[in-house]
Design an enzyme around this catalytic site. Sequence first.
Site, PDB file in Angstrom:
ATOM      1  N   ASP A  69       1.015  -1.339   0.114  1.00 43.10           N
ATOM      2  CA  ASP A  69       0.320   0.064  -0.172  1.00 43.10           C
ATOM      3  C   ASP A  69       0.699   1.267   0.433  1.00 43.10           C
ATOM      4  OD1 ASP A  69      -2.074  -1.337  -0.305  1.00 43.10           O
ATOM      5  OD2 ASP A  69      -2.223  -1.401   2.408  1.00 43.10           O
TER       6      ASP A  69
ATOM      7  N   TYR B  68      -8.450   4.617  -1.352  1.00 45.26           N
ATOM      8  CA  TYR B  68      -8.529   4.380  -0.424  1.00 45.26           C
ATOM      9  C   TYR B  68      -8.866   5.832   0.230  1.00 45.26           C
ATOM     10  CZ  TYR B  68      -6.966   3.519   4.942  1.00 45.26           C
ATOM     11  OH  TYR B  68      -7.242   4.259   6.139  1.00 45.26           O
TER      12      TYR B  68
END
Length: 225
Positions: free
Chosen positions: A128, A222
């Site tokens: 991520d 996100y």
Amino acid sequence: MTLTAQARGTIAELRETVALLHRELTRNELVIWTAGNVSARVPGEDLMVIKPSGVSYDDLTADTMVVTDLHGNLVHGELAPSSDTAAHAYVYRHLPEVGGVVHTHSTYATAWAARGEPIPCVLTMIADEFGGEIPVGPFALIGDDSIGRGIVDTLRATRSPAVLMRNHGPFTVGRTARDAVKAAVMVEDVARTVHIAHQLGTPAPLSDDDVDRLHARYQNVYGQH
């Protein structure tokens, strides 16, 4: 150096921001004593705001932050700039997309740096934030821009906002100083987790395709936009 009123206002805001961000280093136990530093580029100016050298974190305020040019020369402030100023300045000169730089000696990330070993991409959190393994940069002595050259050369070959400078410790970068602090917090967290995983066995690496998908989602989907 003559600055516009807008530039002076921006610098005042950044001095406050950088002072406050240093509290995140102590709150997350990434530094001890006077080690470590946060800096921020001044948008539209060849200047940066950085922590003064050897000053206790308890004594850091907006007024103690110093302003230098992008060659490390003091422009404003009463204290000497951080001993890592040359490294930060080199990063800003050569990576124009970077708006913040952080250096710590956080325990687990620095342990990986001492071994000269990159942190493998074995966690979704690593994919991520770092887009792959967290690389190791070359050993370099403090005092000139050698550390900065090592940081830039290493980061240019990776998506990672963090580099483990060999036998020294982590440096992180970001679009803002806050982003760079976040990366510093996260690199220490994953360094600790992967270290523990190695004590239990051999952690399985993520596939390149999964890393790409995870990184793209985290960076572009996100959170709040």
